[in-house]
Design a protein around this motif. Sequence first.
Motif, PDB file in Angstrom:
ATOM      1  N   UNK A  90       0.919  -1.239  -0.117  1.00 54.38           N
ATOM      2  CA  UNK A  90      -0.082  -0.037  -0.052  1.00 54.38           C
ATOM      3  C   UNK A  90       0.744   1.331   0.067  1.00 54.38           C
ATOM      4  N   UNK A  91       1.890   1.042   0.790  1.00 56.09           N
ATOM      5  CA  UNK A  91       2.761   2.337   0.927  1.00 56.09           C
ATOM      6  C   UNK A  91       3.529   2.567  -0.331  1.00 56.09           C
ATOM      7  N   UNK A  92       3.987   1.702  -1.099  1.00 52.27           N
ATOM      8  CA  UNK A  92       4.820   1.772  -2.416  1.00 52.27           C
ATOM      9  C   UNK A  92       3.942   1.742  -3.740  1.00 52.27           C
ATOM     10  N   UNK A  93       2.775   1.660  -3.444  1.00 52.17           N
ATOM     11  CA  UNK A  93       1.858   1.889  -4.775  1.00 52.17           C
ATOM     12  C   UNK A  93       1.643   0.583  -5.365  1.00 52.17           C
ATOM     13  N   UNK A  94       1.928  -0.583  -4.900  1.00 51.61           N
ATOM     14  CA  UNK A  94       1.841  -2.038  -5.541  1.00 51.61           C
ATOM     15  C   UNK A  94       0.514  -2.719  -5.194  1.00 51.61           C
ATOM     16  N   UNK A 173      -4.565   9.190  -1.279  1.00 52.74           N
ATOM     17  CA  UNK A 173      -4.022   9.754   0.083  1.00 52.74           C
ATOM     18  C   UNK A 173      -4.501   8.693   1.201  1.00 52.74           C
ATOM     19  N   UNK A 174      -5.817   8.166   1.063  1.00 54.88           N
ATOM     20  CA  UNK A 174      -6.154   7.209   1.893  1.00 54.88           C
ATOM     21  C   UNK A 174      -5.456   5.892   1.974  1.00 54.88           C
ATOM     22  N   UNK A 175      -4.929   5.497   0.898  1.00 52.77           N
ATOM     23  CA  UNK A 175      -4.096   4.181   0.555  1.00 52.77           C
ATOM     24  C   UNK A 175      -3.004   4.292   1.219  1.00 52.77           C
ATOM     25  N   UNK A 176      -2.102   5.559   1.014  1.00 51.20           N
ATOM     26  CA  UNK A 176      -0.887   5.824   1.998  1.00 51.20           C
ATOM     27  C   UNK A 176      -1.127   5.743   3.545  1.00 51.20           C
ATOM     28  N   UNK A 177      -2.270   6.389   3.931  1.00 45.27           N
ATOM     29  CA  UNK A 177      -2.358   6.262   5.116  1.00 45.27           C
ATOM     30  C   UNK A 177      -2.860   5.126   5.786  1.00 45.27           C
ATOM     31  N   UNK A 178      -3.666   4.171   5.024  1.00 46.19           N
ATOM     32  CA  UNK A 178      -4.031   2.819   5.381  1.00 46.19           C
ATOM     33  C   UNK A 178      -2.770   2.171   5.355  1.00 46.19           C
ATOM     34  N   UNK A 179      -1.810   2.347   4.531  1.00 46.71           N
ATOM     35  CA  UNK A 179      -0.569   1.498   4.691  1.00 46.71           C
ATOM     36  C   UNK A 179       0.242   1.809   5.847  1.00 46.71           C
TER      37      UNK A 179
END
Length: 202
Positions: A90-94, A173-179
């Motif tokens: 999630x943090x790296x966009x994969x 944004x939500x994805x990065x926060x979730x990660x």
Amino acid sequence: MVEHVLLVEVFVTLFVIMDPVGTVPIFLSLTAGRSPATARRAAWQAVAVSFLVITLFAFFGQQIFNYLHISLPALQCAGGLLLLLVALELLTGKEEEHKASGDANIALVPLGTPLLAGPGAIVATMLFVQDIDDWASGISVALGIVAVHLALWAAMRYSLPILRLIRESGVLLVTRIAGLLLSAIAVQLVADAVRAFIAGEG
């Protein structure tokens, strides 16, 4: 007859551990790009998987642990490492790998388990089951578990309008926060497991 104090204790304990509100950003990030019908299906599938796992361990958890010689810290560490892998994606966009791998995949892993039915929820349920001494307490524990899973389903099911509102940039944004949240949960699980191993509980 229901023991209301025990029912509330079970519900509050599992609610805090399983955290329906904290599950929302992770659910939104994992279901981003899917149709509303698919996301709704993932919500109830994840809750069904969690309920099945919790129920299984409620009845047979101690026997399973004893038979396989698995300690609680080992379960915590395994769950933490699995969540950490998802958090890094999630943090790296994969996270697209999860989206491309089918509906059931995210509902089973990581949503159903170990995010919802994780080590904390499993152990808490096993402890509550050990305290059951009559039908009233058994029904209270069962109702508490069911109520928490209804709360989990409602949190995920009614978070979908948020997904439509925040659009693609908001989803990122939500994805990065979730990660970030998921990685913190994962590291805490591993840290707790390591502490338990050092203390000789493993």
